[in-house]
Each structure stands twice: as structure tokens, then as C-alpha cells.
Design a protein around this motif. Structure first.
Motif, short mmCIF file in Angstrom:
data_model
loop_
_atom_site.label_atom_id
_atom_site.label_comp_id
_atom_site.label_asym_id
_atom_site.label_seq_id
_atom_site.Cartn_x
_atom_site.Cartn_y
_atom_site.Cartn_z
N PRO A 220 56.99 -16.52 54.76
CA PRO A 220 57.09 -15.35 53.77
C PRO A 220 56.18 -15.61 52.66
N HIS A 221 55.75 -16.54 52.04
CA HIS A 221 55.12 -16.79 50.72
C HIS A 221 53.73 -16.66 51.02
N GLU A 222 52.95 -16.44 52.04
CA GLU A 222 51.87 -16.01 52.11
C GLU A 222 51.58 -14.82 51.92
N PRO A 223 50.15 -14.49 51.51
CA PRO A 223 49.80 -13.23 50.68
C PRO A 223 49.48 -12.25 51.79
N GLN A 224 49.57 -11.01 51.50
CA GLN A 224 49.17 -9.90 52.44
C GLN A 224 47.42 -10.01 52.33
N TYR A 225 46.88 -10.28 51.31
CA TYR A 225 45.53 -10.07 51.15
C TYR A 225 44.92 -11.06 49.83
N THR A 226 43.92 -11.07 49.91
CA THR A 226 43.24 -12.01 48.77
C THR A 226 42.22 -11.12 47.79
N ASP A 227 42.28 -11.45 46.62
CA ASP A 227 41.58 -10.57 45.69
C ASP A 227 40.12 -10.53 45.89
N ALA A 228 39.45 -11.95 46.20
CA ALA A 228 38.18 -12.22 46.41
C ALA A 228 37.95 -12.49 47.75
N PRO A 229 36.90 -12.12 48.66
CA PRO A 229 36.78 -12.65 49.94
C PRO A 229 36.32 -14.00 50.02
N THR A 230 36.57 -15.03 50.84
CA THR A 230 36.17 -16.27 51.11
C THR A 230 34.87 -16.21 51.57
N PRO A 231 33.97 -16.94 51.11
CA PRO A 231 32.52 -17.00 51.52
C PRO A 231 32.52 -17.45 53.21
N PRO A 232 31.67 -16.86 54.01
CA PRO A 232 31.59 -17.22 55.24
C PRO A 232 31.60 -18.84 55.53
N ARG A 233 32.75 -19.38 56.44
CA ARG A 233 32.46 -20.67 56.89
C ARG A 233 32.98 -21.55 55.67
N ALA A 234 33.71 -20.94 54.71
CA ALA A 234 34.30 -21.69 53.57
C ALA A 234 35.90 -21.62 53.59
N ASP A 235 36.55 -20.96 54.66
CA ASP A 235 37.76 -21.11 54.54
C ASP A 235 38.59 -22.32 54.82
N LEU A 236 39.99 -22.53 54.69
CA LEU A 236 40.49 -23.69 54.90
C LEU A 236 41.19 -23.98 56.08
N GLY A 237 40.74 -23.09 57.04
CA GLY A 237 41.53 -23.16 58.20
C GLY A 237 41.44 -24.48 58.93
N ALA A 238 40.11 -24.96 59.25
CA ALA A 238 39.79 -26.43 59.57
C ALA A 238 40.63 -27.30 58.87
N THR A 239 40.62 -27.34 57.76
CA THR A 239 41.51 -28.37 56.83
C THR A 239 42.91 -28.29 57.34
N ARG A 240 43.29 -27.08 57.21
CA ARG A 240 44.92 -27.04 57.68
C ARG A 240 45.37 -27.39 59.07
N GLU A 241 44.39 -27.18 59.78
CA GLU A 241 44.35 -27.74 61.45
C GLU A 241 44.46 -29.33 61.36
N TRP A 242 43.54 -29.57 60.58
CA TRP A 242 43.59 -31.17 60.58
C TRP A 242 44.80 -31.85 59.79
N VAL A 243 45.42 -30.95 58.76
CA VAL A 243 46.69 -31.66 58.51
C VAL A 243 47.54 -31.41 59.36
N ARG A 244 47.71 -30.42 60.07
CA ARG A 244 48.77 -30.15 61.47
C ARG A 244 48.75 -31.47 62.19
N GLU A 245 47.40 -31.60 62.77
CA GLU A 245 47.15 -32.73 63.55
C GLU A 245 47.25 -34.24 63.24
N ASN A 246 47.48 -34.34 61.85
CA ASN A 246 47.70 -35.61 61.13
C ASN A 246 49.13 -35.78 60.47
N ILE A 247 50.08 -34.72 60.77
CA ILE A 247 51.09 -34.61 60.09
C ILE A 247 52.08 -35.91 59.74
N GLY A 248 51.90 -36.79 60.81
CA GLY A 248 52.83 -38.03 60.40
C GLY A 248 52.00 -39.05 59.54
#
Length: 338
Positions: A220-248
């Protein structure tokens, strides 16, 4: 957010909400006039993907064409796509009532539907409002003294029209006790998946999300939108996925910054913008989700689950899990284990 919200999300299973015992959980969708067809079909489809729910649509079964404030036919008419099969009085049978968003908020919802909704709230039914459906809840007083949100374009209108409601903006959804309010149609899916997760566990919600081809339920805490667009290929999706894969493994802000090739300060700023929470708070939430999945799907000991989810000691795991989920790991496994 008030304690009612926190307890509502954590203790739903202990309160007997949708635990599968004693029958199916009944979901009634109140198809108010001028309802957006998508907002009606989303909860019907999401809840309909799990056998623990029985879903029906309430409203005027032979409604007259919906009119706007000028008496002209509305361009959005729920009857065009989904016809109610039950009258509004059938809300009295519902464990969960869903109020979809609707067009032209200047035209009031019919009094018989508001009365049925008010009665459902007063007897303790859980209520989920999608998008502008929150205005119907506010009209019957269901949000007085509660925290709520809605679609970002309507935040100011909700705040001005109902000052007794604690309106928060830029949130996917808000849970306060037995009431959930969400933003647009997409966040309505998140809110419905959150209910499934509360009722039947994380694995069940993952299965429903896969059925409807949607990512696992966002918080529920995730935002509906961001005030400034993230530059192409600069979002943190890959880093978040890395965390999930290494959660232990040990995860720190610096390790996340190194993985994303960003400075610590830039990582934190972008992380909050993308997820609505600081990096380590998000990591803690992912550890809880990983632990819930393991408790539901494996026979691993609590000690092994604690290590695999990155909590370190079993004692630390038990304390944090109980604080966040509202029950011990063993009790959670008993309630949701397959």
C-alpha cells in the motif's frame, strides 16, 4: 496511518476474515450508476480466480440510462457491459463489499444503494472502494475519522468535500480497519490481491496474480505516480530483483548502490520515488514476503526459514514476523500452509 489500519492488514486471518472455514467468502460488487465497467470487472475477475470466493454484482437489474448532471446520457454506463444479477439489498449477504469508481461525482448515488452500503458497513462487512468509489463510502460516513485515498485527480475534491476524512495522496491503496480505498483501476487489482493475500496467504495471491497476468501484489505504501520521470534504463527494477534473488544474504544500502551503479544518496532518492519507502524498509518487507511463501509451501523448520529469508536468528525472525504479520510463524503456517 492509524493503528486500526495496521491491525486490519495483519490480523485479518485471526479475525475470521476469509479463512476458508465455515463456507465461502461472499463478495458483492455494488454497480452504482455511471460505474466504470473496468472497475466492476476487475474485482469480479480477480476474486473469481480463487475458489474461496463467491462473487456477484448488485444494483438496478434493469437500470434506466445513466444521466449526467445536465440530464444527458452518460458516456459510461455499467449496464452496457455488466448487468447486476442481484438487488442492492443483497449486500446484506456479503462478507466483502466492493464499490467501483463512477463518473460525474456531482450526481448522487441512489439512496437505496447508499442505505444498503451504510448497513453493510455498520454490521462490519469489509469494504473495498476502487478509484472514485471512495466518494460513496464518504457519503455514508464510513470514512469519518479514517485514513483514505483515491485517484490522484480527485484528491483535492475528496479532501474539500469530506474534511472529517484523513486523505492521503500518492498511495496505491490505504487500509484502515475493515475499509480499503484505492486509486485507479490498476491499484484496484493490487487492493484485491492484498485481500486475497490476507485471506488465503501469499502463495494464493501469487497464483491469482499469475492467472490475471499481473505482478505480485504491491504494498500500500507504493506511490501512484512519480513527480519526475526516471531516465530510460535508470530505474531500479533490476536492483530490486537482485535483492529478491539474494534475500537470504546480507543486503545493505551500499551493496544496492553498488549494484545499481549509483551513489547512496541517489539510490535512496530514486528508491523512495519508485517504491514509496526507504530501501531497507522495502528489503524488510521482501524478507517477510519470502518467509510467508516458505511457511506456506515448505515444511522447513522456523530456523531454516529465518536463514533463507535473511533474518539471521530464529529469535529475531519470530519477533519481527509477529510484529509485522500479527501472529507467530507457526500460527501463520497453521493458518495458511498447504
Amino acid at each position: 496511518m492509524r493503528n486500526g489500519s495496521r491491525n486490519g492488514s495483519r490480523n485479518g486471518s485471526r479475525n475470521g476474515w476469509g479463512n476458508g472455514e465455515g463456507g465461502t467468502t461472499v463478495v458483492a460488487i455494488l454497480a452504482v450508476p455511471r460505474a466504470y465497467p473496468l472497475d466492476v470487472s476487475i474485482p469480479a475477475y480477480v476474486f473469481g480466480r480463487h475458489p474461496g470466493y463467491r462473487v456477484f454484482v448488485c444494483g438496478d437489474r434493469d437500470p434506466a440510462p445513466a444521466l449526467d448532471a445536465d440530464g444527458m446520457p452518460s458516456r459510461v454506463d455499467v449496464a452496457a457491459d455488466i448487468r447486476p444479477t442481484r438487488s442492492p439489498a443483497a449486500l446484506e449477504e456479503a462478507d466483502i463489499v466492493v464499490v467501483p469508481g463512477y463518473e460525474d461525482l456531482s450526481v448522487p448515488v441512489p439512496e437505496d444503494q447508499l442505505t444498503a452500503l451504510r448497513t453493510a458497513v455498520e454490521r462490519g462487512a469489509r469494504v473495498l472502494a476502487v478509484c472514485t468509489g471512495v466518494f460513496a463510502l464518504a457519503a455514508v460516513g464510513a470514512l469519518n475519522g479514517r485514513t483514505a485515498t483515491t485517484y490522484w485527480r480527485n484528491i483535492g475534491q475528496l479532501r474539500a468535500g469530506y474534511p472529517e476524512v484523513d486523505v492521503v495522496e500518492n498511495r496505491l491503496f490505504v487500509e484502515d480497519g475493515a475499509v480499503i480505498t484505492s486509486a485507479g483501476a490498476g491499484s484496484g487489482i493490487d487492493a484485491c490481491l492484498h485481500v486475497v493475500q490476507t485471506d488465503f496467504g501469499t502463495t494464493a495471491a501469487d497464483g491469482v496474480a499469475k492467472d490475471v497476468v499481473f505482478p505480485a501484489a504491491r504494498g500500500p505504501h507504493e506511490p501512484q505516480y512519480t513527480d519526475a520521470p526516471t531516465p530510460p534504463r535508470a530505474d531500479l527494477g533490476a536492483t530490486r530483483e537482485w535483492v529478491r534473488e539474494n534475500i537470504g544474504s546480507p543486503v545493505t544500502v551500499q551493496r544496492m548502490a553498488d549494484h545499481s551503479l549509483l551513489s547512496r544518496r541517489t539510490l535512496v532518492r530514486r528508491f523512495v520515488s519508485e517504491t514509496g519507502m526507504p530501501p531497507m524498509q522495502w528489503v524488510a518487507a521482501q524478507r517477510i514476503l519470502a518467509a510467508r511463501r516458505l511457511l506456506e509451501t515448505s515444511d522447513w523448520s522456523v530456523e531454516r526459514v529465518a536463514g533463507a529469508a535473511g533474518f539471521g536468528t530464529a529469535s529475531n525472525f519470530r519477533n519481527l514476523f509477529r510484529r509485522e504479520v500479527g501472529m507467530t510463524p507457526s500460527a501463520y503456517r497453521k493458518a495458511h500452509g498447504g
